[in-house]
Write a protein that holds these residues in place. Structure first.
Motif, PDB file in Angstrom:
ATOM      1  N   UNK A   1      13.800  10.323  57.051  1.00  0.00           N
ATOM      2  CA  UNK A   1      13.372  11.606  57.622  1.00  0.00           C
ATOM      3  C   UNK A   1      13.306  12.725  56.591  1.00  0.00           C
ATOM      4  N   UNK A   2      13.621  12.430  55.337  1.00  0.00           N
ATOM      5  CA  UNK A   2      13.527  13.435  54.280  1.00  0.00           C
ATOM      6  C   UNK A   2      13.002  12.785  53.010  1.00  0.00           C
ATOM      7  N   UNK A   3      12.247  13.552  52.244  1.00  0.00           N
ATOM      8  CA  UNK A   3      11.723  13.046  50.975  1.00  0.00           C
ATOM      9  C   UNK A   3      12.619  13.441  49.807  1.00  0.00           C
ATOM     10  N   UNK A   4      13.724  14.134  50.103  1.00  0.00           N
ATOM     11  CA  UNK A   4      14.622  14.586  49.045  1.00  0.00           C
ATOM     12  C   UNK A   4      15.440  13.408  48.509  1.00  0.00           C
ATOM     13  N   UNK A   5      15.282  13.066  47.238  1.00  0.00           N
ATOM     14  CA  UNK A   5      16.079  11.974  46.666  1.00  0.00           C
ATOM     15  C   UNK A   5      17.563  12.318  46.671  1.00  0.00           C
ATOM     16  N   UNK A   6      18.379  11.297  46.800  1.00  0.00           N
ATOM     17  CA  UNK A   6      19.823  11.448  46.892  1.00  0.00           C
ATOM     18  C   UNK A   6      20.402  12.237  45.709  1.00  0.00           C
ATOM     19  N   UNK A   7      20.126  11.780  44.494  1.00  0.00           N
ATOM     20  CA  UNK A   7      20.684  12.419  43.306  1.00  0.00           C
ATOM     21  C   UNK A   7      20.190  13.858  43.166  1.00  0.00           C
ATOM     22  N   UNK A   8      18.939  14.091  43.541  1.00  0.00           N
ATOM     23  CA  UNK A   8      18.380  15.445  43.436  1.00  0.00           C
ATOM     24  C   UNK A   8      19.062  16.392  44.423  1.00  0.00           C
ATOM     25  N   UNK A   9      19.325  15.917  45.633  1.00  0.00           N
ATOM     26  CA  UNK A   9      20.040  16.736  46.615  1.00  0.00           C
ATOM     27  C   UNK A   9      21.450  17.046  46.124  1.00  0.00           C
ATOM     28  N   UNK A  10      22.104  16.062  45.537  1.00  0.00           N
ATOM     29  CA  UNK A  10      23.446  16.229  45.005  1.00  0.00           C
ATOM     30  C   UNK A  10      23.456  17.314  43.926  1.00  0.00           C
TER      31      UNK A  10
ATOM     32  N   UNK B   1      21.209  19.653  43.368  1.00  0.00           N
ATOM     33  CA  UNK B   1      20.780  20.952  43.903  1.00  0.00           C
ATOM     34  C   UNK B   1      21.938  21.666  44.594  1.00  0.00           C
ATOM     35  N   UNK B   2      22.761  20.935  45.323  1.00  0.00           N
ATOM     36  CA  UNK B   2      23.911  21.550  45.981  1.00  0.00           C
ATOM     37  C   UNK B   2      24.916  22.067  44.959  1.00  0.00           C
ATOM     38  N   UNK B   3      25.143  21.322  43.917  1.00  0.00           N
ATOM     39  CA  UNK B   3      26.060  21.793  42.874  1.00  0.00           C
ATOM     40  C   UNK B   3      25.501  23.031  42.167  1.00  0.00           C
ATOM     41  N   UNK B   4      24.204  23.042  41.955  1.00  0.00           N
ATOM     42  CA  UNK B   4      23.587  24.212  41.322  1.00  0.00           C
ATOM     43  C   UNK B   4      23.718  25.459  42.180  1.00  0.00           C
ATOM     44  N   UNK B   5      23.786  25.286  43.484  1.00  0.00           N
ATOM     45  CA  UNK B   5      23.956  26.410  44.401  1.00  0.00           C
ATOM     46  C   UNK B   5      25.413  26.865  44.502  1.00  0.00           C
ATOM     47  N   UNK B   6      26.347  26.116  43.891  1.00  0.00           N
ATOM     48  CA  UNK B   6      27.754  26.489  43.931  1.00  0.00           C
ATOM     49  C   UNK B   6      28.574  25.723  44.937  1.00  0.00           C
ATOM     50  N   UNK B   7      28.035  24.597  45.419  1.00  0.00           N
ATOM     51  CA  UNK B   7      28.775  23.743  46.350  1.00  0.00           C
ATOM     52  C   UNK B   7      29.165  22.476  45.583  1.00  0.00           C
ATOM     53  N   UNK B   8      30.449  22.334  45.303  1.00  0.00           N
ATOM     54  CA  UNK B   8      30.900  21.231  44.457  1.00  0.00           C
ATOM     55  C   UNK B   8      31.058  19.953  45.286  1.00  0.00           C
ATOM     56  N   UNK B   9      29.936  19.375  45.645  1.00  0.00           N
ATOM     57  CA  UNK B   9      29.946  18.131  46.418  1.00  0.00           C
ATOM     58  C   UNK B   9      30.455  16.984  45.550  1.00  0.00           C
ATOM     59  N   UNK B  10      30.827  15.897  46.225  1.00  0.00           N
ATOM     60  CA  UNK B  10      31.332  14.725  45.520  1.00  0.00           C
ATOM     61  C   UNK B  10      30.740  13.481  46.187  1.00  0.00           C
ATOM     62  N   UNK B  11      31.145  12.298  45.728  1.00  0.00           N
ATOM     63  CA  UNK B  11      30.692  11.063  46.357  1.00  0.00           C
ATOM     64  C   UNK B  11      31.874  10.113  46.496  1.00  0.00           C
ATOM     65  N   UNK B  12      32.187   9.769  47.735  1.00  0.00           N
ATOM     66  CA  UNK B  12      33.272   8.831  48.028  1.00  0.00           C
ATOM     67  C   UNK B  12      32.700   7.642  48.800  1.00  0.00           C
ATOM     68  N   UNK B  13      32.378   6.514  48.161  1.00  0.00           N
ATOM     69  CA  UNK B  13      32.701   6.161  46.790  1.00  0.00           C
ATOM     70  C   UNK B  13      31.555   5.343  46.234  1.00  0.00           C
ATOM     71  N   UNK B  14      31.544   5.170  44.905  1.00  0.00           N
ATOM     72  CA  UNK B  14      30.720   4.125  44.309  1.00  0.00           C
ATOM     73  C   UNK B  14      31.305   2.787  44.771  1.00  0.00           C
ATOM     74  N   UNK B  15      30.517   1.872  45.317  1.00  0.00           N
ATOM     75  CA  UNK B  15      31.078   0.571  45.713  1.00  0.00           C
ATOM     76  C   UNK B  15      31.859  -0.066  44.572  1.00  0.00           C
ATOM     77  N   UNK B  16      33.040  -0.564  44.878  1.00  0.00           N
ATOM     78  CA  UNK B  16      33.934  -1.054  43.832  1.00  0.00           C
ATOM     79  C   UNK B  16      33.271  -2.138  42.991  1.00  0.00           C
ATOM     80  N   UNK B  17      32.493  -3.012  43.624  1.00  0.00           N
ATOM     81  CA  UNK B  17      31.885  -4.129  42.885  1.00  0.00           C
ATOM     82  C   UNK B  17      30.851  -3.660  41.874  1.00  0.00           C
ATOM     83  N   UNK B  18      30.443  -2.399  41.912  1.00  0.00           N
ATOM     84  CA  UNK B  18      29.464  -1.876  40.959  1.00  0.00           C
ATOM     85  C   UNK B  18      30.110  -1.440  39.634  1.00  0.00           C
ATOM     86  N   UNK B  19      31.411  -1.226  39.617  1.00  0.00           N
ATOM     87  CA  UNK B  19      32.075  -0.815  38.387  1.00  0.00           C
ATOM     88  C   UNK B  19      32.085  -1.967  37.385  1.00  0.00           C
TER      89      UNK B  19
END
Length: 385
Positions: free
Chosen positions: A307-316, A318-336
């Motif tokens: 329902x949105x064309x905004x890419x995940x990383x770009x939204x992340x 953009x929010x930080x640039x606006x002063x909202x220190x978003x985070x991500x919980x979590x990177x799937x463990x098997x990806x490390x």
């Protein structure tokens, strides 16, 4: 910058710590057992052992359950790496079970399928570690039924969930598990600075955890292997660890525990405001089944990429640039890299992969003010518009 999490310390908290600093005991004094008893009274568990971190709590619980090389531990990929690392510390192998698409916790149907297959091939796990993501309890009744059928231990990673409830019982009561672990990191519901606790109703597990927490040393002459009765005598009977919490930390935790219900009410109110505000946005929100009250440690949204064309990383970004220190919980463990090298196939976990493509953690903490939260809401709406 609005952080995603922050501790709240009162004057009473400071005074409690100062009182210990002025006392005769900084480490192994009376405050640690008082804190342990208080957490047990709050949750309904029989035994509690305060330790240096949530990771230490997980490690001790695994050791007490006899986890060793050749054993198998299953858990969810959507967690902090400590949930899997505790098994590797014991030499056990780790496997993952995909998440539920609505609650984002371990999927009981996927778990049941995997257990049936494992039983047919003689490769059942010794331990399963469900993680209460964001503070929302897993389906512990369903998990307990499988544990009884397939005979494995259940260790709740409730690092996010102190203050939450499951069908009328407090998370941590261990009604449906062998042990429960809490974390008291500063962003959690209450803090001891760093720290954690293992809770259990099993006296044998409790005794083993207590022994391993403090170097594997005993000081009771009724248990000595030697007949030495010297007043200074003690024995190391296990290869234990120095995982003891200090009285300084416990004083802060005990003081904070007195305000836990207030903390949870505030977090619940803030989560309610988010849920109402995001009703018209292209985001998905964690489903809270009726009868389960989350500890609301985190507020995670998932972008509805259909329902949105905004890419995940770009939204992340953009929010930080606006002063909202978003985070991500979590990177799937098997990806490390450490786990990726062990041969996990990303395609085996489609729901976890979808979660990782979409998840963003928004600010959630006791002192988050309504105007700050409104700014977060506006910022997200602007980014996704």
């Amino acid at each position: 910058m609005i952080p995603y999490g922050r501790q709240n310390l009162s004057e009473a908290d400071v005074e409690a710590v100062v009182e210990v600093l002025k006392s005769d005991f900084l480490t192994q004094g009376p405050v640690v057992p008082r804190f342990e008893r208080a957490v047990c009274a709050y949750t309904g568990a029989s035994f509690g052992h305060a330790v240096t971190s949530g990771t230490a709590a997980l490690h001790l619980a695994c050791l007490a359950m006899g986890l060793a090389p050749g054993d198998r531990v299953w858990t969810t990929p959507i967690s902090f790496v400590a949930t899997a690392n505790c098994a590797r510390y014991c030499g056990a192998d780790v496997e993952f079970v995909d998440i539920d698409p609505c609650t984002w916790n371990i999927s009981i149907p996927r778990l049941a399928e995997k257990l049936e297959h494992a039983a047919n091939h003689g490769v059942l796990p010794k331990l399963i570690i469900p993680v209460h993501l964001g503070g929302l309890s897993c389906d512990m009744k369903g998990l307990a039924e499988l544990a009884e059928k397939y005979e494995f231990y259940v260790l709740e990673d409730a690092s996010h969930a102190l203050g939450g409830t499951y069908y009328g019982g407090k998370v941590g009561c261990c009604e449906y598990s062998d042990a429960t672990v809490f974390s008291f990191h500063p962003v959690k519901s209450i803090t001891t600075g760093e720290g954690g606790m293992v809770l259990t109703n099993d006296p044998q597990l409790s005794e083993k955890i207590g022994l391993l927490r403090s170097h594997g040393i005993i000081k009771s002459d009724t248990r000595f292997d030697s007949t030495d009765t010297s007043p200074w005598y003690y024995e190391q009977v296990e290869l234990g660890f120095n995982y003891r919490m200090t009285d300084i930390q416990a004083a802060l935790g005990y003081s904070q525990l007195n305000r836990l219900d207030d903390f949870i009410r505030r977090r619940t109110s803030l989560c309610g405001r988010y849920r109402v505000a995001f009703g018209g946005l292209p985001v998905k929100i964690q489903v809270h089944p009726e009868g389960i009250d989350s500890g609301n440690h985190l507020f995670v949204i998932r972008l509805d990429l259909s329902a949105t064309s905004m890419p995940h990383a770009e939204a992340f970004r953009a929010l930080r640039e606006k002063g909202v220190n978003v985070n991500l919980h979590y990177i799937p463990i098997y990806r490390h890299p450490y786990y990726r090298e062990r041969g996990y196939a990303f395609a085996d976990y489609p729901e976890s992969e979808a979660y990782y493509r979409e998840a963003i953690t928004l600010p959630m903490f006791f002192d988050l003010q309504e105007d700050q939260q409104d700014f977060v809401i506006r910022s997200l709406s602007e980014v996704l518009s």
